[in-house]
Design a protein around this motif. Structure first.
Motif, PDB file in Angstrom:
ATOM      1  N   PRO A 118      15.914  30.637  74.248  1.00 39.98           N
ATOM      2  CA  PRO A 118      15.306  30.150  75.484  1.00 39.98           C
ATOM      3  C   PRO A 118      14.650  31.317  76.234  1.00 39.98           C
ATOM      4  CG  PRO A 118      17.670  30.391  75.780  1.00 39.98           C
ATOM      5  CD  PRO A 118      17.374  30.749  74.352  1.00 39.98           C
ATOM      6  N   LEU A 119      13.538  31.054  76.872  1.00 36.50           N
ATOM      7  CA  LEU A 119      12.700  32.123  77.411  1.00 36.50           C
ATOM      8  C   LEU A 119      13.477  33.095  78.304  1.00 36.50           C
ATOM      9  CD1 LEU A 119       9.854  33.230  77.356  1.00 36.50           C
ATOM     10  CD2 LEU A 119       9.321  31.819  79.335  1.00 36.50           C
ATOM     11  N   ALA A 120      14.327  32.567  79.174  1.00 32.50           N
ATOM     12  CA  ALA A 120      15.003  33.432  80.150  1.00 32.50           C
ATOM     13  C   ALA A 120      16.038  34.341  79.498  1.00 32.50           C
ATOM     14  CB  ALA A 120      15.665  32.573  81.224  1.00 32.50           C
ATOM     15  N   ALA A 121      16.558  33.967  78.349  1.00 33.28           N
ATOM     16  CA  ALA A 121      17.636  34.757  77.736  1.00 33.28           C
ATOM     17  C   ALA A 121      17.317  35.076  76.283  1.00 33.28           C
ATOM     18  CB  ALA A 121      18.948  33.978  77.825  1.00 33.28           C
ATOM     19  N   ASN A 122      16.036  35.261  75.988  1.00 30.39           N
ATOM     20  CA  ASN A 122      15.685  35.503  74.583  1.00 30.39           C
ATOM     21  C   ASN A 122      15.878  36.984  74.247  1.00 30.39           C
ATOM     22  OD1 ASN A 122      12.961  36.949  73.948  1.00 30.39           O
ATOM     23  ND2 ASN A 122      12.530  35.782  75.803  1.00 30.39           N
ATOM     24  N   PRO A 123      16.162  37.294  72.975  1.00 28.97           N
ATOM     25  CA  PRO A 123      16.511  38.679  72.630  1.00 28.97           C
ATOM     26  C   PRO A 123      15.347  39.662  72.738  1.00 28.97           C
ATOM     27  CG  PRO A 123      16.396  37.310  70.659  1.00 28.97           C
ATOM     28  CD  PRO A 123      16.279  36.382  71.815  1.00 28.97           C
ATOM     29  N   LEU A 124      14.131  39.150  72.853  1.00 30.15           N
ATOM     30  CA  LEU A 124      12.991  40.068  73.012  1.00 30.15           C
ATOM     31  C   LEU A 124      12.814  40.502  74.469  1.00 30.15           C
ATOM     32  CD1 LEU A 124      10.477  38.297  70.622  1.00 30.15           C
ATOM     33  CD2 LEU A 124      11.202  40.692  70.428  1.00 30.15           C
ATOM     34  N   ARG A 125      13.405  39.754  75.380  1.00 33.50           N
ATOM     35  CA  ARG A 125      13.216  40.053  76.811  1.00 33.50           C
ATOM     36  C   ARG A 125      13.680  41.481  77.111  1.00 33.50           C
ATOM     37  NH1 ARG A 125      11.889  37.691  81.459  1.00 33.50           N
ATOM     38  NH2 ARG A 125      11.300  35.834  80.306  1.00 33.50           N
ATOM     39  N   ASN A 126      12.789  42.261  77.719  1.00 32.94           N
ATOM     40  CA  ASN A 126      13.055  43.670  78.072  1.00 32.94           C
ATOM     41  C   ASN A 126      13.261  44.593  76.878  1.00 32.94           C
ATOM     42  OD1 ASN A 126      12.834  43.447  80.842  1.00 32.94           O
ATOM     43  ND2 ASN A 126      14.898  42.566  80.976  1.00 32.94           N
ATOM     44  N   LYS A 127      13.026  44.091  75.681  1.00 31.78           N
ATOM     45  CA  LYS A 127      13.208  44.928  74.482  1.00 31.78           C
ATOM     46  C   LYS A 127      11.950  45.778  74.277  1.00 31.78           C
ATOM     47  CE  LYS A 127      16.160  44.023  71.926  1.00 31.78           C
ATOM     48  NZ  LYS A 127      17.540  44.485  71.818  1.00 31.78           N
ATOM     49  N   PRO A 128      12.105  47.081  74.116  1.00 31.20           N
ATOM     50  CA  PRO A 128      10.916  47.881  73.787  1.00 31.20           C
ATOM     51  C   PRO A 128      10.383  47.488  72.398  1.00 31.20           C
ATOM     52  CG  PRO A 128      12.667  49.275  74.639  1.00 31.20           C
ATOM     53  CD  PRO A 128      13.273  47.933  74.363  1.00 31.20           C
ATOM     54  N   VAL A 129       9.120  47.165  72.332  1.00 38.10           N
ATOM     55  CA  VAL A 129       8.497  46.780  71.060  1.00 38.10           C
ATOM     56  C   VAL A 129       7.164  47.514  70.928  1.00 38.10           C
ATOM     57  CG1 VAL A 129       9.536  44.457  71.082  1.00 38.10           C
ATOM     58  CG2 VAL A 129       7.231  44.770  71.995  1.00 38.10           C
ATOM     59  N   ALA A 130       6.704  47.645  69.699  1.00 36.10           N
ATOM     60  CA  ALA A 130       5.374  48.209  69.465  1.00 36.10           C
ATOM     61  C   ALA A 130       4.762  47.497  68.271  1.00 36.10           C
ATOM     62  CB  ALA A 130       5.454  49.715  69.219  1.00 36.10           C
ATOM     63  N   VAL A 131       3.440  47.506  68.241  1.00 37.10           N
ATOM     64  CA  VAL A 131       2.698  46.807  67.177  1.00 37.10           C
ATOM     65  C   VAL A 131       1.730  47.780  66.512  1.00 37.10           C
ATOM     66  CG1 VAL A 131       1.092  44.935  66.655  1.00 37.10           C
ATOM     67  CG2 VAL A 131       2.812  44.613  68.450  1.00 37.10           C
ATOM     68  N   ILE A 132       1.847  47.860  65.201  1.00 39.88           N
ATOM     69  CA  ILE A 132       0.877  48.598  64.399  1.00 39.88           C
ATOM     70  C   ILE A 132       0.449  47.660  63.267  1.00 39.88           C
ATOM     71  CG2 ILE A 132       1.815  50.878  64.947  1.00 39.88           C
ATOM     72  CD1 ILE A 132       3.288  50.853  62.274  1.00 39.88           C
ATOM     73  N   GLY A 133      -0.450  48.119  62.406  1.00 40.03           N
ATOM     74  CA  GLY A 133      -0.791  47.232  61.297  1.00 40.03           C
ATOM     75  C   GLY A 133      -1.842  47.813  60.376  1.00 40.03           C
ATOM     76  N   ALA A 134      -2.001  47.106  59.271  1.00 39.38           N
ATOM     77  CA  ALA A 134      -2.950  47.520  58.245  1.00 39.38           C
ATOM     78  C   ALA A 134      -3.603  46.286  57.667  1.00 39.38           C
ATOM     79  CB  ALA A 134      -2.206  48.268  57.131  1.00 39.38           C
ATOM     80  N   SER A 135      -4.848  46.446  57.262  1.00 36.61           N
ATOM     81  CA  SER A 135      -5.506  45.355  56.543  1.00 36.61           C
ATOM     82  C   SER A 135      -6.502  45.951  55.569  1.00 36.61           C
ATOM     83  CB  SER A 135      -6.196  44.385  57.514  1.00 36.61           C
ATOM     84  OG  SER A 135      -7.504  44.820  57.794  1.00 36.61           O
ATOM     85  N   THR A 136      -6.906  45.130  54.629  1.00 35.54           N
ATOM     86  CA  THR A 136      -7.898  45.614  53.667  1.00 35.54           C
ATOM     87  C   THR A 136      -9.303  45.531  54.255  1.00 35.54           C
ATOM     88  OG1 THR A 136      -7.886  43.416  52.684  1.00 35.54           O
ATOM     89  CG2 THR A 136      -6.508  45.074  51.630  1.00 35.54           C
ATOM     90  N   GLY A 137      -9.421  44.886  55.399  1.00 34.75           N
ATOM     91  CA  GLY A 137     -10.711  44.842  56.098  1.00 34.75           C
ATOM     92  C   GLY A 137     -10.999  46.179  56.776  1.00 34.75           C
ATOM     93  N   MET A 138     -12.183  46.256  57.355  1.00 32.90           N
ATOM     94  CA  MET A 138     -12.647  47.532  57.910  1.00 32.90           C
ATOM     95  C   MET A 138     -11.871  47.942  59.167  1.00 32.90           C
ATOM     96  SD  MET A 138     -16.464  48.525  59.214  1.00 32.90           S
ATOM     97  CE  MET A 138     -17.248  47.628  57.906  1.00 32.90           C
ATOM     98  N   PHE A 139     -11.450  46.936  59.969  1.00 34.89           N
ATOM     99  CA  PHE A 139     -10.932  47.267  61.300  1.00 34.89           C
ATOM    100  C   PHE A 139      -9.408  47.304  61.389  1.00 34.89           C
ATOM    101  CE2 PHE A 139     -15.169  45.362  61.944  1.00 34.89           C
ATOM    102  CZ  PHE A 139     -15.815  46.495  62.421  1.00 34.89           C
ATOM    103  N   GLY A 140      -8.739  47.070  60.279  1.00 34.96           N
ATOM    104  CA  GLY A 140      -7.284  47.250  60.257  1.00 34.96           C
ATOM    105  C   GLY A 140      -6.497  46.194  61.006  1.00 34.96           C
ATOM    106  N   GLY A 141      -7.136  45.076  61.307  1.00 29.93           N
ATOM    107  CA  GLY A 141      -6.381  43.993  61.957  1.00 29.93           C
ATOM    108  C   GLY A 141      -6.223  44.163  63.450  1.00 29.93           C
ATOM    109  N   VAL A 142      -7.192  44.781  64.106  1.00 33.59           N
ATOM    110  CA  VAL A 142      -7.063  45.032  65.563  1.00 33.59           C
ATOM    111  C   VAL A 142      -6.923  43.743  66.374  1.00 33.59           C
ATOM    112  CG1 VAL A 142      -8.131  47.307  65.766  1.00 33.59           C
ATOM    113  CG2 VAL A 142      -9.580  45.283  65.721  1.00 33.59           C
ATOM    114  N   TRP A 143      -7.562  42.657  65.919  1.00 40.03           N
ATOM    115  CA  TRP A 143      -7.494  41.416  66.719  1.00 40.03           C
ATOM    116  C   TRP A 143      -6.097  40.804  66.615  1.00 40.03           C
ATOM    117  CZ3 TRP A 143     -11.939  42.307  63.660  1.00 40.03           C
ATOM    118  CH2 TRP A 143     -13.050  42.690  64.402  1.00 40.03           C
ATOM    119  N   ALA A 144      -5.557  40.806  65.407  1.00 37.89           N
ATOM    120  CA  ALA A 144      -4.191  40.275  65.234  1.00 37.89           C
ATOM    121  C   ALA A 144      -3.211  41.100  66.059  1.00 37.89           C
ATOM    122  CB  ALA A 144      -3.802  40.304  63.761  1.00 37.89           C
TER     123      ALA A 144
END
Ligand SMILES: Cc1cc2nc3c(=O)[nH]c(=O)nc-3n(C[C@H](O)[C@H](O)[C@H](O)COP(=O)(O)O)c2cc1C
Length: 185
Positions: A97-123
């Motif tokens: 549930p949104l108010a008590a979900n395990p991601l709340r206040n959790k430090p997260v980061a997003v990186i990524g790779a793709s075979t396309g030219m831009f590496g998945g920046v939109w995703a």
């Protein structure tokens, strides 16, 4: 310090999973523990009717893995300029549930790779937005490895020194988010 890695790709030889493994080595060099979540494929399509008790077993596994981690590092491919459905589905389940979900206040980061030219920046941008909506603390790191088949080695290390540096910076920025929490604990 425990960092959970979640790859948006289910593919055995996924560039994103390999990139996470390379990131995990950096976590370990900083004295942390790195664990790769391997249960995304088992998570059923989100259905509010299935939110009975703690929900499906595979969802409980994901939520527990996130809750146990001090930080979560996502590496995502881009499918049709957006987040792969399996990853979005997993985040949707984890956000309940949104108010008590395990991601709340959790430090997260997003990186990524793709075979396309831009590496998945939109995703990646969309995943940051979605994670922000769950209440996660989204670290402003950016690493998009384009032409991943040429720019990652077999173990997922970026071949280009600038991208290798960027991977290290990304992990270190995520880990730096934890230090105030650990000092306060
Ligand atoms: C359905 C589908 C859509 C894709 N759309 C994009 C896209 O919009 N942009 C992009 O850079 N790559 C796209 N790709 C190529 C992926 O970047 C490539 O398959 C990549 O290897 C996936 O990451 P993985 O190696 O971690 O599985 C797409 C691939 C699939 C299967």
């Amino acid at each position: 310090m425990r960092v959970l890695g979640i790859s948006g790709s289910l593919r055995r030889d996924s560039y994103n999973t390999k990139l996470l493994q390379a990131a995990g080595e950096i976590v370990e060099q900083h004295g942390g523990e790195f664990q790769l979540f391997d249960g995304l494929k088992a998570i059923p399509p989100y259905d509010e009717d299935d939110e009975i008790g703690y929900g499906p077993r595979a969802v409980v596994r994901l939520k527990r893995a996130i809750a146990k981690a001090d930080a979560v590092l996502f590496a995502t491919p881009e499918y049709n300029s957006s987040i792969p459905g399996v990853l979005k589905n997993g985040v949707d389940w984890a956000s309940r549930p949104l108010a008590a979900n395990p991601l709340r206040n959790k430090p997260v980061a997003v990186i990524g790779a793709s075979t396309g030219m831009f590496g998945g920046v939109w995703a990646q941008a969309e995943l940051r937005k979605v994670l922000g909506a769950t209440g996660a603390r989204v670290t402003e790191v950016e690493l998009a490895v384009g032409h991943a088949h040429e720019h990652l080695d077999d173990a997922g290390h970026p071949i280009d020194p600038a991208q290798a540096e960027s991977l290290r910076d990304s992990v270190e920025m995520l880990v730096a988010e934890l230090q105030p929490l650990e000092m306060a604990a």
